[in-house]
Design an enzyme around this catalytic site. Structure first.
Site, PDB file in Angstrom:
ATOM      1  CG  HIS A   6       5.370   7.202  -5.550  1.00 47.27           C
ATOM      2  ND1 HIS A   6       5.580   8.146  -6.521  1.00 47.27           N
ATOM      3  CD2 HIS A   6       6.073   6.106  -5.930  1.00 47.27           C
ATOM      4  CE1 HIS A   6       6.374   7.655  -7.455  1.00 47.27           C
ATOM      5  NE2 HIS A   6       6.685   6.414  -7.117  1.00 47.27           N
ATOM      6  CG  HIS A  48      13.284   8.798  -8.509  1.00 46.03           C
ATOM      7  ND1 HIS A  48      13.493   9.258  -9.790  1.00 46.03           N
ATOM      8  CD2 HIS A  48      12.325   7.849  -8.602  1.00 46.03           C
ATOM      9  CE1 HIS A  48      12.684   8.626 -10.610  1.00 46.03           C
ATOM     10  NE2 HIS A  48      11.966   7.757  -9.921  1.00 46.03           N
TER      11      HIS A  48
END
Ligand code: G3P
Ligand code: CA
Length: 244
Positions: A6, A48
């Site tokens: 991740h 992100h």
């Protein structure tokens, strides 16, 4: 079960950097996930958050900085903010690439990048998106996934959803699965705290169109083991070494 790093191995290294991707692969991840936003000059960047503040030594919004300005920042331990082209060229042949669209209007640019860096083996690339404007800074939609699947039927598509999706009176799990089936998606991915054994079984046996079920941000060994026993098809962890 697919083992997905991740944002790379972001529990060990600065998230979404080459260093993090390499670490994920070294630790046994077969797939690497990262997030995509667009710079002021229209370049797809691996970021992100909408702002650079948390993950770099800079301040301000990604969309208000050029690619050159973003790449002059320190993304941790001297790492650079990557373009998506740099990321896919680095990961190609080393891991499955799992790309999360965080913003609308990134699909045409993403297709351009994938075409430059391709050709791609089946499932070498998988695209993810939420359909919940504002959830954790995401502002993407499943429509982009449907479009992507029409262009690249051999590549993967996964519908992400959080508890907020199912709190929306217009939605329920069956409708999510029907939507996934209609666009010929490969899988759905609820947040891990929503997953039950019944949900895994239901997704796997969804009438007329069985799907896979993935989940993300699972870092505790007990949670990983429970999900594995229930038959989850893929887990994204900040510590991919724990997915062994
Ligand atoms: O893989 C899906 C997951 O990454 C979604 O959440 O906030 O970590 O991008 P987030
Ligand atoms: Ca993500």
């Amino acid at each position: 079960m697919l083992k997905i790093g991740h944002r790379g191995a972001s529990g060990h290294e600065p998230e979404n950097t080459l260093r993090s991707f390499l670490k994920a692969i070294e630790l046994g991840a077969d797939s690497v996930e990262f997030d995509v936003r667009k710079s002021k000059d229209g370049v797809l960047m691996v970021m992100h958050d909408a702002a650079v503040d948390r993950t770099t030594n800079g301040r301000g919004l990604v969309k208000e900085k050029t690619c050159a300005e973003l790449q002059a920042l320190d993304a941790g331990l001297g790492e650079r903010v990557l373009t998506v082209l740099e990321a896919v060229e680095f990961l190609k042949g080393k891991a499955r690439i799992v790309i999360e669209l965080k913003e609308p209007d990134t699909l045409p640019s993403l297709c351009g990048v994938l075409d430059i860096a391709g050709p791609w083996n089946p499932r070498a690339i998988t695209i993810l998106a939420f359909d919940e404007a504002g959830f954790e800074g995401s502002n993407s939609t499943w429509n982009d996934l449907a479009e992507f699947k029409k262009i690249y039927p051999h590549l993967g598509v996964i519908l992400l959803f959080s508890p907020y999706k199912l709190m929306d009176p217009e939605w329920n799990l069956e409708k999510v699965l029907r939507t996934a089936a209609e666009m010929k998606a490969d899988a759905v991915a609820p947040y891990f705290k929503m997953v039950t054994k019944e949900m895994v079984d239901y997704v796997h046996s969804f009438p007329g169109n069985p799907l896979l079920i993935f989940t993300w941000a699972v870092d505790e060994q007990g949670d990983i083991e429970r999900l594995r026993q229930w038959g989850i098809d893929g887990i994204a962890s900040n510590f991919p070494d724990r997915l062994k």
